[in-house]
Design an enzyme around this catalytic site. Structure first.
Site, PDB file in Angstrom:
ATOM      1  N   SER A  79      32.313  78.416  -0.882  1.00  0.00           N
ATOM      2  CA  SER A  79      32.783  79.682  -0.770  1.00  0.00           C
ATOM      3  C   SER A  79      33.489  80.544  -1.920  1.00  0.00           C
ATOM      4  O   SER A  79      33.723  81.693  -2.049  1.00  0.00           O
ATOM      5  CB  SER A  79      33.401  79.979   0.415  1.00  0.00           C
ATOM      6  N   ARG A 120      27.633  94.247  -2.657  1.00  0.00           N
ATOM      7  CA  ARG A 120      28.968  94.553  -1.698  1.00  0.00           C
ATOM      8  C   ARG A 120      30.310  94.014  -2.240  1.00  0.00           C
ATOM      9  O   ARG A 120      30.094  92.958  -2.932  1.00  0.00           O
ATOM     10  CB  ARG A 120      28.402  93.667  -0.305  1.00  0.00           C
ATOM     11  N   THR A 151      38.202  82.633   1.062  1.00  0.00           N
ATOM     12  CA  THR A 151      38.806  83.017  -0.376  1.00  0.00           C
ATOM     13  C   THR A 151      40.031  82.045  -0.785  1.00  0.00           C
ATOM     14  O   THR A 151      40.682  81.554   0.140  1.00  0.00           O
ATOM     15  CB  THR A 151      39.442  84.398  -0.250  1.00  0.00           C
ATOM     16  N   THR A 200      36.566  84.308  -4.810  1.00  0.00           N
ATOM     17  CA  THR A 200      35.792  84.382  -3.724  1.00  0.00           C
ATOM     18  C   THR A 200      34.323  84.576  -4.074  1.00  0.00           C
ATOM     19  O   THR A 200      34.041  85.231  -5.112  1.00  0.00           O
ATOM     20  CB  THR A 200      36.256  85.159  -2.305  1.00  0.00           C
ATOM     21  N   THR A 230      42.705  86.300   3.445  1.00  0.00           N
ATOM     22  CA  THR A 230      41.165  85.893   3.371  1.00  0.00           C
ATOM     23  C   THR A 230      40.611  86.219   4.983  1.00  0.00           C
ATOM     24  O   THR A 230      41.403  86.369   5.939  1.00  0.00           O
ATOM     25  CB  THR A 230      41.451  84.400   3.178  1.00  0.00           C
ATOM     26  N   GLY A 231      39.513  86.147   4.748  1.00  0.00           N
ATOM     27  CA  GLY A 231      38.674  86.622   6.230  1.00  0.00           C
ATOM     28  C   GLY A 231      37.722  87.789   5.847  1.00  0.00           C
ATOM     29  O   GLY A 231      37.212  87.995   4.699  1.00  0.00           O
TER      30      GLY A 231
END
Ligand code: ASP
Length: 368
Positions: free
Chosen positions: A128, A254, A226, A244, A277-278
Site C-alpha cells: 500500500s 484521485r 499509509t 501511500t 491513515t484510512g
C-alpha cells in the site's frame, strides 16, 4: 498511552529560567498582537518544555525575541530530549527501525521520518506504499507523500506521482527548495527527474497479478494503508512524514488526505503533530490532523485529541460508519496518542526502552 520521559540535569528541567524568559518574550508587545486569541487552557502554555541552555540564557533569549542574531542556540544546548519515533501499522516497526538508527546517532527528526518512509516505500512486500503499491483503476501506481520539518516549519508534498519509488524524498526536495509546497502529477514527476530521481516501473509481478484478479469486480476501497511517522530528536525538534499509494483502484488523479497538509498530517513544534491513515476523503472533510493539533494546543492530551477528532468523524458519518480511519499523535513533551474508528489498527513505538506495536483505542469500545 505512554508518557515520554526526559533526561538531563534535574536543576534545569521544568523550572529552567529560560521558561520564564520565553513566556516574557511571548507576552512582549512586539511578539504578541492585540487580536491574538488567548489560550483556552493557559496552563498548557506552561507545560511546553523549552530547550535547555547553559549560562547566559537571558541575554540570548531576549535578543532572539527582538530578532537579533547573536549565537546559534544549537551550540548551547546542554540537556537533551528523549528521542522517540511513532508510526502507523505493523510496518511502522520497519519505519521506526530505519528512523531510530538515525535518532540514536544524534540525527535529526526530519532525516529519521524520511528514512522511515523510504524503508517502507522500498519494500515491495508492503503493498500500500511506494514500490509495489496498489495500482489505480488503470493499473498505474500513483503515489502521495508529504513531510513537515518542525524546526523550520517547512513543508513539502507530492501527489499522483508516477514512476518514482521514494515519493517522500521528492517531497523532501520540495521542502528544501522552499519555493512551493505541493507538486502534483506530471509536474511532480518532471521536478523529480530534474532533481536526479530515477524513473522506474513501480508495478511488481505481485501487484500486476493482484490487479488482474481485482479488475472484474472493480471493488471500492479494495485496500489501502499509509505509513505515517512522527519523530522527536534529541534536541527536541520534531518532524512528520507520510507516504501511500492511496486507495486501491482509485480513479486516476484521485488524491487522498495523506499529502494534504492539515488533513493527513500536521505539525506545529510548539505543540506536537498528528498523522492519519484510512479513508482519506473522511479525513479531508474535517481537516483531521490539523484539528488534532489544535485540540492539543488547547489542552487535550494526544490521546484525547485523536479520540475527539474521530468522534467528530463518527458524528458526520452516523449512517455509514463502515470505514476505517485512524490517527496517531505526538506532543512536544513526548506523550503519544492513537485512536481508530474500527478495530485492527496498530501503531508502532520506538524509544530507548521500547520497540513494540500495540492496538489503538477503538471508537465505541474504548471511547464513546
Ligand atoms: N489515507 C490514505 C488515502 O486515503 C489511505 C490509507 O491510509 O489507508 O489515500
Amino acid at each position: 498511552m505512554t508518557q515520554g520521559r526526559r533526561t538531563g540535569n534535574p536543576k534545569t528541567t521544568l523550572f529552567s529560567p529560560l521558561r520564564h524568559q520565553v513566556r516574557h518574550c511571548r507576552d512582549s508587545p512586539g511578539a504578541r498582537s492585540s487580536n491574538q486569541l488567548p489560550l483556552a487552557n493557559p496552563s498548557a502554555n506552561h507545560l511546553i518544555p523549552q530547550p535547555l541552555f547553559s549560562g547566559g540564557d537571558e541575554a540570548y533569549s531576549n535578543q532572539e525575541c527582538l530578532g537579533k542574531k547573536e549565537k546559534k542556540p544549537e551550540r548551547r544546548i546542554m540537556a537533551q530530549f528523549q528521542p522517540l519515533i511513532l508510526s502507523t501499522w505493523d510496518f511502522g516497526r520497519e519505519a521506526n527501525q530505519a528512523g531510530w538508527d538515525i535518532l540514536v546517532r544524534g540525527g535529526t527528526a526530519l532525516d529519521a521520518v524520511e528514512a522511515g518512509a523510504r524503508a517502507v516505500e522500498s519494500n515491495p512486500e508492503i503493498t500500500s506504499v511506494g514500490y509495489g503499491g496498489y495500482p489505480n483503476e488503470m493499473g498505474v501506481v500513483q503515489l502521495d507523500a508529504a513531510i513537515i520539518d518542525g524546526k523550520t516549519g517547512r513543508m513539502g508534498a507530492v501527489a499522483a506521482l508516477e514512476g518514482i519509488r521514494n515519493p517522500i524524498s521528492v517531497a523532501r526536495k520540495v521542502l528544501e527548495k522552499n519555493r512551493h509546497i505541493f507538486l502534483v502529477g506530471a509536474g511532480a514527476k518532471s521536478f523529480a527527474l530534474r532533481e536526479g530521481f530515477r524513473e522506474e516501473n513501480l508495478n511488481t509481478p505481485q501487484s500486476v497479478r493482484w490487479y488482474a484478479e481485482q479488475l472484474p469486480q472493480s471493488q471500492q476501497n479494495a485496500g489501502h494503508d499509509t505509513v505515517g511517522i512522527l519523530a522527536r530528536d534529541a534536541r527536541g525538534d520534531m518532524a512528520v512524514a507520510c507516504s501511500t499509494s492511496g486507495l486501491a483502484l482509485k480513479w486516476c488523479g484521485r488524491v487522498g488526505d495523506s499529502p494534504l497538509i492539515g488533513a493527513g498530517l500536521y505539525l506545529d513544534q510548539a505543540v506536537g503533530g498528528a498523522v492519519g491513515t484510512g479513508v482519506g476523503e473522511r479525513a479531508i472533510e474535517v481537516c483531521g490532523a490539523f484539528a488534532i493539533v489544535e485540540f492539543m494546543r488547547y489542552g487535550l492530551s494526544p490521546q484525547k485529541a485523536c479520540e475527539q477528532l474521530l468522534r467528530r468523524v463518527a458524528e458526520r458519518n452516523r449512517n455509514r460508519l463502515n470505514f476505517q480511519l485512524a490517527f496517531i499523535a505526538l506532543s512536544r513533551e513526548g506523550e503519544t496518542g492513537a485512536a481508530s474508528l474500527q478495530e485492527g489498527f496498530v501503531f508502532a513505538l520506538r524509544d530507548s526502552t521500547r520497540d513494540h506495536t500495540a492496538p489503538s483505542a477503538v471508537f465505541g469500545r474504548d471511547y464513546p
